[in-house]
Design an enzyme around this catalytic site. Structure first.
Site, short mmCIF file in Angstrom:
data_model
loop_
_atom_site.label_atom_id
_atom_site.label_comp_id
_atom_site.label_asym_id
_atom_site.label_seq_id
_atom_site.Cartn_x
_atom_site.Cartn_y
_atom_site.Cartn_z
N LYS A 271 5.51 -34.10 17.38
CA LYS A 271 6.35 -35.02 16.59
C LYS A 271 7.75 -34.43 16.58
O LYS A 271 7.92 -33.21 16.70
CB LYS A 271 5.82 -35.11 15.15
CG LYS A 271 6.32 -36.31 14.37
CD LYS A 271 5.54 -37.57 14.68
CE LYS A 271 6.18 -38.79 14.08
NZ LYS A 271 5.41 -40.00 14.33
N ASP B 89 9.58 -43.90 16.38
CA ASP B 89 8.96 -43.89 15.06
C ASP B 89 10.03 -44.50 14.14
O ASP B 89 10.93 -45.20 14.63
CB ASP B 89 8.56 -42.46 14.64
CG ASP B 89 7.74 -42.42 13.35
OD1 ASP B 89 6.63 -42.96 13.33
OD2 ASP B 89 8.22 -41.88 12.33
P1 NDP Z 1 9.12 -51.75 10.98
O1 NDP Z 1 10.38 -51.06 10.68
O2 NDP Z 1 9.07 -52.74 12.10
O3 NDP Z 1 8.58 -52.53 9.67
C1 NDP Z 1 8.40 -51.86 8.47
C2 NDP Z 1 8.12 -52.90 7.40
O4 NDP Z 1 7.78 -52.23 6.19
C3 NDP Z 1 9.31 -53.78 7.08
O5 NDP Z 1 8.89 -55.04 6.66
C4 NDP Z 1 9.96 -53.02 5.92
O6 NDP Z 1 10.78 -53.81 5.09
C5 NDP Z 1 8.76 -52.56 5.16
N1 NDP Z 1 9.08 -51.38 4.38
C6 NDP Z 1 9.70 -50.25 4.80
N2 NDP Z 1 9.87 -49.41 3.77
C7 NDP Z 1 9.36 -50.02 2.68
C8 NDP Z 1 9.24 -49.66 1.32
N3 NDP Z 1 9.68 -48.49 0.89
N4 NDP Z 1 8.62 -50.54 0.49
C9 NDP Z 1 8.18 -51.74 0.93
N5 NDP Z 1 8.27 -52.14 2.20
C10 NDP Z 1 8.84 -51.28 3.07
O7 NDP Z 1 8.04 -50.59 11.20
P2 NDP Z 1 6.63 -50.64 11.89
O8 NDP Z 1 5.99 -51.96 11.62
O9 NDP Z 1 6.76 -50.18 13.29
O10 NDP Z 1 5.88 -49.46 11.12
C11 NDP Z 1 5.23 -49.67 9.87
C12 NDP Z 1 4.36 -48.47 9.58
O11 NDP Z 1 3.40 -48.31 10.64
C13 NDP Z 1 5.06 -47.10 9.47
O12 NDP Z 1 4.36 -46.32 8.54
C14 NDP Z 1 4.88 -46.50 10.87
O13 NDP Z 1 4.95 -45.07 10.86
C15 NDP Z 1 3.46 -46.98 11.16
N6 NDP Z 1 3.10 -46.99 12.57
C16 NDP Z 1 3.78 -47.76 13.46
C17 NDP Z 1 3.41 -47.76 14.79
C18 NDP Z 1 4.08 -48.65 15.77
O14 NDP Z 1 3.61 -48.70 16.91
N7 NDP Z 1 5.14 -49.40 15.40
C19 NDP Z 1 2.33 -46.91 15.29
C20 NDP Z 1 1.61 -46.20 14.24
C21 NDP Z 1 2.02 -46.23 12.95
P3 NDP Z 1 12.40 -53.70 5.18
O15 NDP Z 1 12.77 -54.57 6.34
O16 NDP Z 1 12.86 -54.23 3.87
O17 NDP Z 1 12.75 -52.24 5.38
#
Ligand code: NDP
Length: 444
Positions: A126, A166
């Protein structure tokens, strides 16, 4: 004192200033204890656990860059190369002000077991920086990425260490990082995953984490003699993972009734219209509250998370610690009988205790969201072959991988008398392969 306890005590003394890493290490060590005890003499005599909890290498470096006003800044860059027993280091880069060595060690440690569970030849790593891309211009982000890669390129390579995105590192950043790597090393190789389709990216990579989450949820639900058809699903987040989890859940006949962002959540009792969500998030880059402009029968709840909505299945897909003990109790009181984690560490320790006490189906992130890194490994294979596989081929392999992870996790839990405890199952199944490879490779 048991071997596991001894190793953890030693770790606490050495790394007292790394709370996130210590917490992750303690949870994993506790749950793999039965598998360690079964081989205690061998593991002790080869210091296997002491080696497992210590990264093979941590690289830190300064990242100087210039903003659009000509002002100079310095951030810290890191790469934690945690364990290469089963393959080249693999794990994302996170650009966020909260990044520090403890957080990256925690994420890198977890990544070892997640990558092992995929069955693919990828070790754990990481990296990242305390740089915050929010509010920066494209030119500033590009200059930062170029400076970051100027140093990082000395330590990575297609057969050595293959970072990905990430938090804060998406397609734009991966493009800039890749361009700079190629320029310095004069190598066109699969050194990063999550690349654009025009320069070696894989079809189905954007869908992989969300689809994989639903594939494994489907297996878990089938294992309990149920199916997804007509089940009510609550999803948090509306980003990459949430959107594609919603799409696959709907394709399998479930009814998804919520999505959210950091401002609030939308409840649509008739089922979320994903085209509306994708238009807001992917095209307009807007806020989820705009959903009710397109679908007036839906409700927007400001400042809250969706856990009070009655559901069968909850798929947290937003961020860490988004479900606490009280939220878990609300879910359970409302009849939720299955939780699978799309985000990394969305349930806090109290929430997990509550799920386990209630004996509901619970799949931890390490297994449930491994589809993303699995398809990243398939991207590496395609890059090595200089071929691009079809969407169907990648998606088919993803489905097989997630089904296989479910079987491995369920079997490991059962083998150690913890049937249905997928937290223990995931940690033990991930650990066994790594421990086997480390034992075979001698004292390294
Ligand atoms: P994105 O940035 O595409 O989406 C994140 C989403 O979560 C957005 O809707 C965001 O809203 C919301 N969010 C972020 N912070 C908060 C908060 N503090 N409270 C409420 N909502 C929040 O990220 P991903 O979809 O790629 O990733 C989401 C999760 O999945 C993370 O934990 C990531 O580490 C994990 N993950 C992702 C992978 C991938 O392939 N993408 C692989 C494995 C794990 P807003 O727009 O308002 O910030």
């Amino acid at each position: 004192m048991s071997y596991v306890e001894e190793v953890f005590e030693g770790l606490k003394k050495k790394h007292a200033h790394e709370p996130e890493f210590l917490e992750a290490a303690e949870r994993v060590l506790q749950t793999i204890a039965p598998a360690v005890e079964a081989n205690e003499e061998k593991f002790r005599s080869t210091a296997l656990l002491e080696r497992l909890v210590e990264p093979e290498r941590i690289i830190t470096f300064r990242v100087p860059w210039t903003d659009d006003q000509g002002k100079h800044h310095v951030n810290i860059g890191y790469r934690v190369q945690f364990n290469s027993a089963i393959g080249p280091y693999k794990g994302g880069l996170r650009f966020h002000p909260s990044v520090n060595q403890s957080i990256l060690k925690f994420l890198g440690f977890e990544q070892i077991f997640k990558n092992s569970l995929t069955g693919l030849p990828i070790g754990g790593g990481k990296g990242g920086s305390d740089f915050d891309p929010k509010g920066k211009s494209d030119a500033e982000v590009m200059r930062f990425c170029q400076s970051f890669m100027t140093e990082l390129c000395k330590y990575i390579g297609a057969d050595q260490d293959v970072p990905a995105g990430d938090i804060g590192v998406g397609g734009r950043e991966v493009g800039y990082l890749y361009g700079q790597y190629k320029r310095i090393k004069n190598l066109y190789e699969g050194v990063l995953t999550g690349k654009g389709l025009s320069f070696g990216g894989s079809l189905a990579r954007p869908e992989a984490t969300g689809y994989g989450l639903v594939y494994i949820t489907n297996e878990m639900v089938k294992g309990a003699g149920k199916d997804l058809k007509d089940k009510v699903v609550v999803i948090s987040g509306s980003g990459n993972v949430a959107q594609y989890a919603c799409q696959k859940a709907q394709q399998l006949g479930a009814k998804v009734v919520t999505v959210s962002d950091s401002n609030g959540y939308v409840y649509d009792p008739d089922g979320i219209k994903l085209d509306v969500v994708m238009d807001i998030k992917q095209v307009k880059r807007g806020r989820i509250k705009e959903y009710v402009d397109a679908v007036p029968t839906a409700k927007y709840v400001e400042g809250e998370r969706p856990w009070s909505v009655k559901c069968d299945i909850a798929l947290p897909c937003a961020t860490q610690n988004e479900i606490n003990g009280a939220d878990a109790k609300t879910l359970l009181d409302n009849g939720c009988w299955c939780v699978a984690e799309g985000a990394n560490m969305p349930s806090d320790a109290d929430a997990i205790d509550a799920y386990q006490a209630a004996k509901i189906l619970f799949m931890p992130a390490k297994a449930a969201n491994a589809g993303g890194v699995a398809v990243s490994a398939l991207e590496m294979s395609q890059n090595s072959e200089r071929l691009s596989w079809s969407f169907e081929e990648v998606d088919g392999k993803l489905n097989e991988i997630m089904t296989d992870i479910y079987k491995k996790v369920a079997a490991a839990a059962k083998r150690y008398g913890q049937e249905g405890d997928f937290v223990t199952g995931a940690n033990i199944a991930g650990f066994e392969k790594v421990a086997d490879a480390m034992s075979a490779q001698g004292l390294v």
